[in-house]
Design a protein around this motif. Structure first.
Motif, short mmCIF file in Angstrom:
data_model
loop_
_atom_site.label_atom_id
_atom_site.label_comp_id
_atom_site.label_asym_id
_atom_site.label_seq_id
_atom_site.Cartn_x
_atom_site.Cartn_y
_atom_site.Cartn_z
N TRP A 13 0.81 -1.23 0.00
CA TRP A 13 0.00 0.00 0.00
C TRP A 13 0.84 1.27 0.00
CZ3 TRP A 13 -4.75 -1.04 -1.25
CH2 TRP A 13 -5.27 -2.30 -0.94
N GLY A 14 2.07 1.19 0.42
CA GLY A 14 2.94 2.36 0.43
C GLY A 14 4.39 1.94 0.53
N GLY A 15 5.31 2.86 0.21
CA GLY A 15 6.73 2.57 0.31
C GLY A 15 7.23 1.65 -0.79
N THR A 16 6.55 1.62 -1.94
CA THR A 16 6.99 0.81 -3.07
C THR A 16 7.37 1.72 -4.23
OG1 THR A 16 4.79 0.61 -4.07
CG2 THR A 16 5.38 -1.01 -2.37
N LYS A 17 7.93 1.14 -5.28
CA LYS A 17 8.30 1.92 -6.45
C LYS A 17 7.07 2.60 -7.06
CE LYS A 17 10.10 1.37 -11.17
NZ LYS A 17 10.61 0.38 -12.16
N GLU A 18 5.95 1.86 -7.12
CA GLU A 18 4.74 2.40 -7.72
C GLU A 18 4.01 3.35 -6.78
OE1 GLU A 18 6.01 -1.31 -9.44
OE2 GLU A 18 5.34 -0.89 -7.38
N ARG A 19 4.14 3.13 -5.46
CA ARG A 19 3.43 3.95 -4.47
C ARG A 19 4.45 4.47 -3.45
NH1 ARG A 19 -2.16 2.34 -4.66
NH2 ARG A 19 -2.50 2.99 -2.51
N PRO A 20 5.28 5.43 -3.85
CA PRO A 20 6.40 5.85 -3.00
C PRO A 20 5.99 6.55 -1.72
CG PRO A 20 6.19 7.28 -4.92
CD PRO A 20 5.27 6.14 -5.15
N ILE A 21 4.87 7.27 -1.74
CA ILE A 21 4.45 8.01 -0.55
C ILE A 21 3.41 7.18 0.21
CG2 ILE A 21 3.37 10.12 0.32
CD1 ILE A 21 4.34 11.54 -2.18
N ALA A 22 3.72 6.85 1.45
CA ALA A 22 2.80 6.06 2.27
C ALA A 22 1.85 7.00 3.01
CB ALA A 22 3.59 5.21 3.27
N ARG B 136 -1.35 -6.65 -7.47
CA ARG B 136 -2.77 -6.80 -7.77
C ARG B 136 -3.66 -6.52 -6.57
NH1 ARG B 136 -4.17 -12.19 -10.90
NH2 ARG B 136 -3.46 -13.08 -8.93
N ALA B 137 -3.10 -6.63 -5.38
CA ALA B 137 -3.90 -6.41 -4.17
C ALA B 137 -4.37 -4.97 -4.05
CB ALA B 137 -3.10 -6.80 -2.93
N VAL B 138 -3.68 -4.03 -4.71
CA VAL B 138 -4.02 -2.61 -4.53
C VAL B 138 -4.78 -2.03 -5.71
CG1 VAL B 138 -1.93 -2.34 -3.14
CG2 VAL B 138 -1.91 -1.63 -5.53
N ARG B 139 -4.97 -2.80 -6.76
CA ARG B 139 -5.61 -2.26 -7.97
C ARG B 139 -6.69 -3.20 -8.47
NH1 ARG B 139 -3.99 -5.41 -12.09
NH2 ARG B 139 -1.90 -6.33 -12.08
N LEU B 140 -7.48 -2.68 -9.40
CA LEU B 140 -8.50 -3.49 -10.05
C LEU B 140 -7.85 -4.61 -10.83
CD1 LEU B 140 -11.47 -3.95 -10.89
CD2 LEU B 140 -11.08 -2.33 -12.78
N ASP B 141 -8.49 -5.79 -10.76
CA ASP B 141 -7.93 -6.97 -11.41
C ASP B 141 -9.08 -7.89 -11.79
OD1 ASP B 141 -6.86 -10.02 -10.64
OD2 ASP B 141 -5.51 -8.84 -11.89
N ALA B 142 -8.86 -8.75 -12.77
CA ALA B 142 -9.91 -9.65 -13.25
C ALA B 142 -10.40 -10.61 -12.18
CB ALA B 142 -9.41 -10.43 -14.46
N SER B 143 -9.62 -10.82 -11.14
CA SER B 143 -10.04 -11.74 -10.07
C SER B 143 -11.03 -11.09 -9.10
CB SER B 143 -8.82 -12.24 -9.29
OG SER B 143 -8.19 -11.17 -8.59
N ASP B 144 -11.33 -9.81 -9.26
CA ASP B 144 -12.16 -9.09 -8.29
C ASP B 144 -13.66 -9.32 -8.46
OD1 ASP B 144 -9.99 -7.93 -6.93
OD2 ASP B 144 -9.83 -6.33 -8.42
N TYR C 72 0.24 5.37 -9.08
CA TYR C 72 0.12 4.55 -7.87
C TYR C 72 -0.55 3.20 -8.12
CZ TYR C 72 1.90 7.96 -4.53
OH TYR C 72 2.72 8.80 -3.82
N PHE C 73 -0.94 2.91 -9.38
CA PHE C 73 -1.64 1.66 -9.64
C PHE C 73 -1.06 0.86 -10.80
CE2 PHE C 73 -4.65 4.37 -7.39
CZ PHE C 73 -5.09 3.51 -6.40
N GLN C 74 -0.63 1.50 -11.87
CA GLN C 74 -0.10 0.74 -12.99
C GLN C 74 1.18 0.03 -12.58
OE1 GLN C 74 -1.06 1.49 -16.83
NE2 GLN C 74 0.97 1.49 -17.72
#
Length: 471
Positions: free
Chosen positions: A36-45, A205-213, A199-201
């Motif tokens: 949810w935060g602190g990642t390359k895609e979502r740097p700001i937690a 998959r846990a943080v974004r829309l996905d076909a499993s949802d 923050y999503f691309q």
């Protein structure tokens, strides 16, 4: 002691906060740790705000109430509403909001109810979404939990099943819809309207829309240019649903322009503090809303890429491989195409956006010598007729076949006749005459072929009627 007790009561009432987690009654706990935060895609937690700060509202529309009814997960409140447990229920979750169109979700509910009886719930969380972007992205998680809580309330109190619920989310709302699907297993359908990219691309998959949802996830991409300087495509480009639509190639919509600015402007753009044209991003919900009343205008064609589609290489449709983008997408049989197929279509630059597609091949007859000029054709059906479309501009050469892909906003029905006309801006003393001696017209949605035969040659600016060929 009394101050400690009061403080404790406040935490029990509104939630208990730690450095990396916050918990809210009935909604669960939310962490700012990876993914949810602190990642390359979502740097700001960021931890999501209190529900009261987000200001979520549930606005119920049905065919029985003239205005919306604000609802909550309270049995006493629901008793005096027009919610019908026998009807399907749709939630519409907005994301990015343009000032001129902040209440589009309510308008979409009204459009739906013109044609079908459902429980349509327009979500509102304007305070929570108009925050700095990283904050808004995390506030969406609370909105998702609130929607899931409402669905569970319906399932318990009205004996409804998860497959009767459809979540339609735009922008950040699309990813909130995905989180609803995680919290409510076996959800019937999720529609992602240009799911937002930052923050999503590429994120987990846990943080974004996905076909499993959900059992069926359809996605419309309208602003999928890279999120880079002077492009700032807010929408995702990657395929994330069971079926992904790319109208007009998915990157730049007719009537819209590229977004200027820098990725560092994201917070100011999102909060509406700087001028930003959200036209491409908004087209996704505009197309979907129109599809509820004009489904046949959004036939989509399976195609490997946007360039092949633009070149006409994927026209016409080989039944039954063409779905309808928007409300009717769920009727499509996904087994009719290979997994991972992209779908493309053309829309107009203004309302109505839907288009009906044909390919015309016109065999020209007339003067023995080529002459410069412009040719036009039009369609006449059993419902209405189209405007004239320019077939060719240049030398008019008898015996030559001219080809044109026609996209019209008119649903003309069955084609009964075509018309042909030509003109020239250069005076020709020989006064030549021309004729569309034969026209083959192919309808895009089902590959149906019409043949028309012309006899009389016509002079400049004279309309030729071209009837069906006689057997």
């Amino acid at each position: 002691m009394s101050q400690i007790w009061v403080l404790g009561a406040v935490f029990c009432l509104f939630g208990v906060a730690y450095a990396d987690e916050v918990c809210y009654n009935d909604l669960g706990c939310f962490s700012d740790l990876p993914p949810w935060g602190g990642t390359k895609e979502r740097p700001i937690a960021r931890l999501p705000w209190l529900p009261d700060m987000i200001g979520t509202r549930f606005l119920l529309f049905t065919q029985k109430n003239k205005y919306y009814q604000e609802i909550t997960a309270d049995a006493n409140i629901m008793k005096v509403t027009n919610y019908n447990k026998l009807r399907a229920t749709r939630f519409i979750i907005p994301g990015y909001l343009e000032k001129k169109d902040e209440d589009w979700a309510q308008d979409m509910c009204r459009d739906m109810l013109k044609w079908e009886s459902v429980n349509c719930i327009a979500m509102e969380w304007k305070a929570g979404v108009k925050a700095p972007y990283a904050q808004a992205a995390n506030n969406a998680r609370v909105v998702a939990a609130q929607v899931a809580h409402m669905i569970h309330f319906f399932m318990v109190n009205y004996m409804q099943t998860a497959d009767k619920f459809h979540i339609i989310g735009h922008s950040l709302g699309a990813h909130a819809a995905g989180e609803v699907g995680t919290l409510v297993p076996k959800l019937g359908r999720i529609t992602g309207l240009d799911p937002v990219e930052p923050y999503f691309q590429g994120a987990n998959r846990a943080v974004r829309l996905d076909a499993s949802d959900a059992a069926f996830v359809d996605v419309i991409h309208t602003d999928a240019l890279p999120f880079t300087k002077n492009q700032l495509g807010l929408g995702m480009s990657e395929m994330i649903g069971h079926i992904d639509f790319y109208p007009n190639g998915g990157e730049l919509m007719p009537g819209c322009t590229k977004n200027n600015g820098s990725p560092s402007d994201l917070d100011s753009i999102w909060e509406g503090k700087v001028k930003f044209d959200g036209c491409n991003h908004a087209r996704a919900y505009q197309y979907y809303s129109e599809s509820t009343v004009k489904a046949q205008g959004f036939v989509a064609y399976p195609c490997p890429d946007k360039d092949s589609f633009a070149a006409g290489m994927c026209f016409p449709c080989a039944e039954p491989s063409c779905p309808l983008m928007g409300q009717s997408a769920i009727k499509f049989n996904m087994t009719s195409v290979p997994a991972g197929t992209k779908f493309f279509l053309t829309t107009g630059k203004n309302k109505p956006f839907g288009r009906f597609s044909y390919r015309a091949k016109v065999l020209l007859a007339g003067s023995i010598w080529p002459n410069p000029g412009i040719m036009y054709v039009a369609l006449k059906g059993d419902r209405e007729q189209t405007e004239s479309f320019q077939l060719h501009r240049g030398m008019l050469s008898p015996g030559y076949t001219y080809e044109l892909l026609i996209n019209t906003d008119k649903d003309v029905g069955e084609i009964k006749e075509m018309t042909f006309q030509w003109n020239n801006h250069i005076f020709n003393p020989f006064k030549p005459k021309y004729s569309a001696s034969r026209i083959e017209l192919v309808r895009g949605k089902d590959k149906k072929i019409y043949n028309f035969c012309g006899v009389d040659k016509v002079g400049e600016k004279v309309l030729q009627s071209v009837p069906p060929c006689q057997a």
